[in-house]
Structure formats: C-alpha cells, structure tokens
Design a protein around this motif. Structure first.
Motif, PDB file in Angstrom:
ATOM      1  N   MET A   1       0.854  -1.171   0.000  1.00  0.00           N
ATOM      2  CA  MET A   1       0.000   0.000   0.000  1.00  0.00           C
ATOM      3  C   MET A   1       0.898   1.231   0.000  1.00  0.00           C
ATOM      4  O   MET A   1       1.757   1.383   0.850  1.00  0.00           O
ATOM      5  CB  MET A   1      -0.875  -0.029   1.264  1.00  0.00           C
ATOM      6  CG  MET A   1      -2.006   0.948   1.217  1.00  0.00           C
ATOM      7  SD  MET A   1      -3.018   1.017   2.718  1.00  0.00           S
ATOM      8  CE  MET A   1      -3.834  -0.535   2.722  1.00  0.00           C
ATOM      9  N   ASN A   2       0.692   2.105  -0.966  1.00  0.00           N
ATOM     10  CA  ASN A   2       1.554   3.279  -1.037  1.00  0.00           C
ATOM     11  C   ASN A   2       1.080   4.349  -0.052  1.00  0.00           C
ATOM     12  O   ASN A   2       0.033   4.229   0.585  1.00  0.00           O
ATOM     13  CB  ASN A   2       1.613   3.813  -2.470  1.00  0.00           C
ATOM     14  CG  ASN A   2       0.254   4.248  -2.970  1.00  0.00           C
ATOM     15  OD1 ASN A   2      -0.657   4.458  -2.197  1.00  0.00           O
ATOM     16  ND2 ASN A   2       0.148   4.389  -4.284  1.00  0.00           N
ATOM     17  N   ASP A   3       1.886   5.403   0.067  1.00  0.00           N
ATOM     18  CA  ASP A   3       1.600   6.445   1.059  1.00  0.00           C
ATOM     19  C   ASP A   3       0.304   7.190   0.771  1.00  0.00           C
ATOM     20  O   ASP A   3      -0.422   7.550   1.696  1.00  0.00           O
ATOM     21  CB  ASP A   3       2.763   7.445   1.107  1.00  0.00           C
ATOM     22  CG  ASP A   3       3.990   6.845   1.768  1.00  0.00           C
ATOM     23  OD1 ASP A   3       3.824   5.881   2.544  1.00  0.00           O
ATOM     24  OD2 ASP A   3       5.104   7.352   1.512  1.00  0.00           O
ATOM     25  N   LEU A   4      -0.008   7.428  -0.507  1.00  0.00           N
ATOM     26  CA  LEU A   4      -1.229   8.153  -0.850  1.00  0.00           C
ATOM     27  C   LEU A   4      -2.472   7.368  -0.416  1.00  0.00           C
ATOM     28  O   LEU A   4      -3.383   7.924   0.194  1.00  0.00           O
ATOM     29  CB  LEU A   4      -1.283   8.426  -2.354  1.00  0.00           C
ATOM     30  CG  LEU A   4      -2.544   9.148  -2.843  1.00  0.00           C
ATOM     31  CD1 LEU A   4      -2.634  10.533  -2.216  1.00  0.00           C
ATOM     32  CD2 LEU A   4      -2.546   9.225  -4.353  1.00  0.00           C
ATOM     33  N   THR A   5      -2.489   6.086  -0.692  1.00  0.00           N
ATOM     34  CA  THR A   5      -3.633   5.255  -0.311  1.00  0.00           C
ATOM     35  C   THR A   5      -3.765   5.183   1.200  1.00  0.00           C
ATOM     36  O   THR A   5      -4.865   5.266   1.748  1.00  0.00           O
ATOM     37  CB  THR A   5      -3.479   3.842  -0.895  1.00  0.00           C
ATOM     38  OG1 THR A   5      -3.234   3.939  -2.294  1.00  0.00           O
ATOM     39  CG2 THR A   5      -4.714   3.016  -0.637  1.00  0.00           C
ATOM     40  N   ARG A   6      -2.654   5.046   1.882  1.00  0.00           N
ATOM     41  CA  ARG A   6      -2.672   4.979   3.344  1.00  0.00           C
ATOM     42  C   ARG A   6      -3.198   6.285   3.930  1.00  0.00           C
ATOM     43  O   ARG A   6      -3.993   6.264   4.876  1.00  0.00           O
ATOM     44  CB  ARG A   6      -1.261   4.691   3.861  1.00  0.00           C
ATOM     45  CG  ARG A   6      -1.222   4.471   5.358  1.00  0.00           C
ATOM     46  CD  ARG A   6       0.138   4.067   5.846  1.00  0.00           C
ATOM     47  NE  ARG A   6       0.420   2.732   5.343  1.00  0.00           N
ATOM     48  CZ  ARG A   6       1.617   2.190   5.294  1.00  0.00           C
ATOM     49  NH1 ARG A   6       2.665   2.872   5.692  1.00  0.00           N
ATOM     50  NH2 ARG A   6       1.785   0.978   4.840  1.00  0.00           N
ATOM     51  N   ASN A   7      -2.793   7.426   3.384  1.00  0.00           N
ATOM     52  CA  ASN A   7      -3.285   8.715   3.869  1.00  0.00           C
ATOM     53  C   ASN A   7      -4.779   8.885   3.613  1.00  0.00           C
ATOM     54  O   ASN A   7      -5.507   9.394   4.466  1.00  0.00           O
ATOM     55  CB  ASN A   7      -2.517   9.866   3.215  1.00  0.00           C
ATOM     56  CG  ASN A   7      -1.140  10.031   3.812  1.00  0.00           C
ATOM     57  OD1 ASN A   7      -0.892   9.619   4.940  1.00  0.00           O
ATOM     58  ND2 ASN A   7      -0.239  10.621   3.052  1.00  0.00           N
ATOM     59  N   ARG A 125       1.852  -6.880   6.855  1.00  0.00           N
ATOM     60  CA  ARG A 125       2.646  -6.033   5.982  1.00  0.00           C
ATOM     61  C   ARG A 125       3.794  -5.350   6.711  1.00  0.00           C
ATOM     62  O   ARG A 125       4.630  -4.713   6.086  1.00  0.00           O
ATOM     63  CB  ARG A 125       1.750  -4.988   5.325  1.00  0.00           C
ATOM     64  CG  ARG A 125       0.669  -5.698   4.555  1.00  0.00           C
ATOM     65  CD  ARG A 125       0.035  -5.123   3.407  1.00  0.00           C
ATOM     66  NE  ARG A 125       0.527  -4.172   2.511  1.00  0.00           N
ATOM     67  CZ  ARG A 125       1.146  -4.453   1.374  1.00  0.00           C
ATOM     68  NH1 ARG A 125       1.439  -5.679   1.056  1.00  0.00           N
ATOM     69  NH2 ARG A 125       1.483  -3.501   0.550  1.00  0.00           N
TER      70      ARG A 125
END
Length: 126
Positions: A1-7, A125
């Motif tokens: 999961m990239n940072d944008l999705t996590r945010n 993860r």
C-alpha cells in the motif's frame, strides 16, 4: 500500500469517527417517562391519557396534562385494551415497529470481521 492510499484511508477513518461523535451531540427530544403497565391502565381508567400509539409491543402516548409516557404491552390480544381506550375516548393509533435499514444492519454485523481482517493485513505487511 503506497503512502497516498494509506493517507486517504486514514482521513476517511478520521472523518467517519468525527461524524459519529458529532451525531451523538445533536438535539434530542426529552425521553418519555417509562411507566408500569398497571399504572398505565389506572391512568386510562381515570381519564388521564389523551393518546396511545401501539408500536409493536410498546405503547407510546401523551397524557392529558401534556407529559409523554411509554410502557410495554404484555398482552398479545389488544381487544380488551382497545375497547377500554375507546370507552375512555383516547385517541388510538398504530405504527409498525422501527427497523434498521439493510445497509446499516449489514455494516454493523460485518464490522468486527472487517476490523479483524484489516488488523491482520496491517500486521502482515509490517
């Protein structure tokens, strides 16, 4: 999961929590007084009841003095009670019991499972 999705997921969760908190602080009508069924019958016989609304096994209504009341109806056959209410000239109404919407019921029942899956994915993860 990239940072944008996590945010995005984090902000959505924060928004849902804030909406739930603020929904609890909304204006609420005063709760009607809970009375015993025997007291309700005594008030009907004395003419102190103005209206009675049957909602499943619950009777909600208003007294002649303006106060609201709620009581549980232990009778499955209401013919005797309805004739007593009619004799005392009480306004009688009936409503179906309130039910939760399908989506809300589905969300509430599946939320613990989704939460466990989310925690499991988070720890896997790491």
């Amino acid at each position: 999961m990239n940072d944008l999705t996590r945010n995005i997921v984090l902000w959505v969760v924060i928004a849902i929590v804030l909406l739930a908190v603020f929904a609890n602080f909304g204006q609420r009508a005063p709760a009607p007084e809970k009375v015993a069924y025997s007291q309700f019958l005594a008030e009907v016989r004395s003419g102190a009841i103005r209206s009675a609304t049957f909602q499943g096994d619950t009777i909600v209504g208003e007294r002649s003095t303006g106060g609201a009341y709620v009581t549980n109806n232990p009778e499955s056959d209401n013919t005797g009670l309805i004739s007593l209410l009619d004799k005392q000239r009480v306004a009688i109404a009936a409503e179906p019991p309130e039910r939760q919407g399908f989506l809300l019921q589905l969300f509430v029942s599946s939320f613990p499972i989704l939460l466990l899956i989310g925690v499991w994915i988070y720890f896997m993860r790491q």
